[in-house]
Design an enzyme around this catalytic site. Structure first.
Site, PDB file in Angstrom:
ATOM      1  N   GLU A   1       4.998   8.946  -8.435  1.00  0.00           N
ATOM      2  CA  GLU A   1       3.639   9.511  -8.363  1.00  0.00           C
ATOM      3  C   GLU A   1       3.644  10.948  -7.855  1.00  0.00           C
ATOM      4  O   GLU A   1       3.097  11.269  -6.795  1.00  0.00           O
ATOM      5  CB  GLU A   1       2.742   8.630  -7.494  1.00  0.00           C
ATOM      6  CG  GLU A   1       2.506   7.268  -8.136  1.00  0.00           C
ATOM      7  CD  GLU A   1       1.464   6.417  -7.412  1.00  0.00           C
ATOM      8  OE1 GLU A   1       1.189   6.665  -6.232  1.00  0.00           O
ATOM      9  OE2 GLU A   1       0.919   5.494  -8.053  1.00  0.00           O
TER      10      GLU A   1
ATOM     11  N   GLU B   1       3.981   0.491 -12.817  1.00  0.00           N
ATOM     12  CA  GLU B   1       3.215  -0.198 -11.769  1.00  0.00           C
ATOM     13  C   GLU B   1       1.874  -0.608 -12.343  1.00  0.00           C
ATOM     14  O   GLU B   1       1.192   0.193 -12.984  1.00  0.00           O
ATOM     15  CB  GLU B   1       2.935   0.709 -10.558  1.00  0.00           C
ATOM     16  CG  GLU B   1       4.121   0.990  -9.684  1.00  0.00           C
ATOM     17  CD  GLU B   1       3.761   1.868  -8.479  1.00  0.00           C
ATOM     18  OE1 GLU B   1       2.626   1.783  -7.965  1.00  0.00           O
ATOM     19  OE2 GLU B   1       4.634   2.642  -8.059  1.00  0.00           O
TER      20      GLU B   1
HETATM   21  P1  P53 Z   1      -1.323   0.116  -2.197  1.00  0.00           P
HETATM   22  C1  P53 Z   1      -2.916   4.574  -3.876  1.00  0.00           C
HETATM   23  C2  P53 Z   1      -2.594   4.767  -2.565  1.00  0.00           C
HETATM   24  C3  P53 Z   1      -1.266   4.829  -2.186  1.00  0.00           C
HETATM   25  C4  P53 Z   1      -0.276   4.721  -3.111  1.00  0.00           C
HETATM   26  O1  P53 Z   1      -1.013   0.855  -3.570  1.00  0.00           O
HETATM   27  C5  P53 Z   1      -0.617   4.512  -4.419  1.00  0.00           C
HETATM   28  C6  P53 Z   1      -1.921   4.418  -4.822  1.00  0.00           C
HETATM   29  C7  P53 Z   1      -2.271   4.100  -6.217  1.00  0.00           C
HETATM   30  O2  P53 Z   1      -2.916   5.054  -6.880  1.00  0.00           O
HETATM   31  O3  P53 Z   1       0.343   4.457  -5.336  1.00  0.00           O
HETATM   32  C8  P53 Z   1       1.131   3.371  -5.707  1.00  0.00           C
HETATM   33  O4  P53 Z   1      -0.009  -0.330  -1.658  1.00  0.00           O
HETATM   34  C9  P53 Z   1       2.487   3.504  -5.099  1.00  0.00           C
HETATM   35  C10 P53 Z   1       2.980   2.278  -4.432  1.00  0.00           C
HETATM   36  C11 P53 Z   1       1.830   1.489  -3.851  1.00  0.00           C
HETATM   37  C12 P53 Z   1       0.917   1.077  -4.981  1.00  0.00           C
HETATM   38  O5  P53 Z   1       0.410   2.218  -5.614  1.00  0.00           O
HETATM   39  O6  P53 Z   1      -1.986   1.135  -1.351  1.00  0.00           O
HETATM   40  O7  P53 Z   1       3.444   4.004  -5.990  1.00  0.00           O
HETATM   41  O8  P53 Z   1       3.927   2.644  -3.490  1.00  0.00           O
HETATM   42  O9  P53 Z   1       2.209   0.413  -3.082  1.00  0.00           O
HETATM   43  C13 P53 Z   1      -0.269   0.226  -4.554  1.00  0.00           C
HETATM   44  O10 P53 Z   1      -2.210  -1.026  -2.536  1.00  0.00           O
END
Ligand code: P53
Length: 475
Positions: free
Chosen positions: A179, A372
């Site tokens: 990301e 993802e």
């Molecule tokens: P979580 C939002 C916030 C933080 C990370 O997110 C994020 C996102 C999504 O847009 O990105 C990805 O755990 C990331 C992962 C993460 C997953 O989203 O906040 O690549 O590391 O765990 C899900 O629910």
């Protein structure tokens, strides 16, 4: 028809959210270790609150994660049982180079990942490796300021040389930065950036972005030199932005919002800065230092595929006063009245995945990889301890259907699909354990209490069948 033969089904995790073992076998401290759970997390991951040492007031969930460090054999065995063709995971930089700027790597760290890759190969699971998934050695942050400093490009190149050489023949698919657009939204987590009073934050973020983009191109070059079989991808947090209404002001706002993310991928796929960003950065006096050599490196070393995460679409409105924005996500978005929302306030939009796949493919015309997609939810075991996570199955089924439409009906080129995450792990955004994504339950709570025992949820068998039927039997 349907998904092509060899379509890569699997799941995705990140080192910092599952490994634990933060100080084992010579591993150095990293930014991700210091992101606490609780109310201060957001201030820390956005670089507004300095957290360079552990303190007694906070709980730091990454220190132990779900202890994948000691459970990886058991976990990979379970992935194999579901029939995984691919396992996306990440390397913790500070296991290989504890400080980040050393000449020679830490053998123990290298061994750990070699064992994981061998374990995958045992089951014919192809590893897909993210070189950096939000982690940066603290030494590089304290002494160099993180990715704002272009010296990190060389340290990163050194890491890449070491891992591409050591894992040649074991790993073929690589992603340079998880990301990459997250730099703009969570700069400490995304790029090890902590701001000082009075700094021009935007300028620093774009300099860091430039440094990562050059590092990514350099990594692509090295990967191809070391093994022409290597395939290197970029990766961004995707999800198309809809205009809130047909008011041209809203439409324009939506386009601009998407460009904040496409900026990165335009450079990684086309090899040069897009005009819209050059103009804007110039106008706002935010242009990073770009050397003529950087321009050449970017131009010559574009990626082989575009990987992305998709959780939801977004919605933009010109007059932000008018609409209450949806909370619970690092991306600011207007609330879309046509969509249902998850327990964490994230919209649920399967058709949005088809839209996103089409938009990205129309723009880049190179293979894509959904790395993802998943639903974070509270799982409550029944009286027998079993988790009937039909809500997760529903979410995934609808998204897989939309993905199938994009492949079958629209003809987008898609290499594979890895869910986030096949096993419960620490949430990146919130630091919670109770925001669960897995097919495998992990007995652990938000305070770090639990047995770490692994248990299959209902979705485990469901996903096994999805893979066994190559996406034909969706239950
Ligand atoms: P979580 C939002 C916030 C933080 C990370 O997110 C994020 C996102 C999504 O847009 O990105 C990805 O755990 C990331 C992962 C993460 C997953 O989203 O906040 O690549 O590391 O765990 C899900 O629910």
């Amino acid at each position: 028809m349907g998904f092509p033969k060899g379509f890569l089904w699997g799941g995705a995790t990140a080192a910092n959210q599952c490994e634990g073992g933060f100080d084992i076998d010579g591993r150095g401290l990293a930014n991700v270790d210091l992101c606490p759970a609780g109310k201060d997390r957001n201030a820390v991951i956005t670089g507004e609150m300095k957290m360079f040492e552990f303190d007694d007031e906070h709980f730091y969930p990454a220190k132990r994660g779900i202890d994948f460090y000691h459970h990886y054999k058991e976990d990979i065995k379970l992935f194999a049982e579901m029939g995984f063709k691919v396992y996306r995971m990440s390397i913790a930089w500070s296991r290989i180079f504890p400080k980040g700027d050393e000449e020679t790597p830490n053998e123990k760290g290298l061994e750990f990942y070699e064992n994981i890759f061998k374990e995958c190969r045992k089951y014919n699971i192809e590893p897909l490796v993210t070189i950096t998934h939000f982690d940066c050695p603290m030494h590089l942050i304290k002494n160099y300021g993180g990715w704002r400093n272009r010296k990190l490009i060389d340290f990163y190149k050194n890491l890449c040389k070491v891992i591409f050489t050591r894992y040649k023949g074991l790993v073929k698919y690589w992603i340079t930065f998880n990301e990459i657009n997250m730099i703009l939204h969570a700069p400490f987590m995304g790029a090890g950036i902590c701001f000082e009073e009075g700094e021009n934050k935007e300028k620093i973020k774009y300099q860091a972005a430039h440094n990562e983009l050059v590092a990514s191109a350099e990594a692509t070059k090295i990967a191809h030199e070391i093994d022409p079989e290597n395939k290197v991808g970029c990766m961004f947090a995707a999800g198309s932005t809809y205009p809130y209404s047909c008011n041209p002001e809203d439409v324009w706002k939506a386009l601009q919002t998407d460009r904040e993310s496409y900026f990165f991928i335009d450079i990684q796929v086309f090899g040069k800065y897009p005009n819209y960003s050059l103009k804007e950065l110039e106008r706002k006096n935010l242009l990073p230092d770009i050397t003529p050599e950087d321009l050449k490196v970017l131009k010559k070393n574009t990626v082989d595929f575009v990987a992305f995460s998709y959780y939801n679409s977004r919605c933009a409105v010109a007059d932000s006063e008018k609409i209450k924005t949806a909370e619970g996500n690092l991306f600011v978005s207007a609330k879309n009245p046509y969509l249902a929302y998850s327990e964490w306030g994230w919209p649920i939009d399967p058709l949005g995945l088809r839209i996103t796949l089409n938009e990205i493919y129309d723009r880049y015309r190179i293979p894509m990889f959904i790395v993802e997609n998943g639903l974070g939810a509270v799982d409550t075991p029944d009286e027998n301890g079993f988790i009937k996570d039909d809500y997760r199955i529903d979410y995934l089924r609808e998204h897989i259907k939309a993905m199938k439409d994009a492949v079958e009906l629209d003809g987008v080129e898609l290499m594979g699909y890895t869910t986030w995450a096949p096993i419960d792990l620490v949430s990146a955004g919130s630091g919670q354990m109770k925001k669960r994504y897995g097919f495998i339950y992990v007995d652990l709570d938000d305070e770090g209490k639990g047995t770490f025992e692994r248990r299959k949820k209902k979705s485990f068998e469901w996903y096994r069948e999805v893979i066994a039927s190559n996406g034909e039997n969706l239950g």
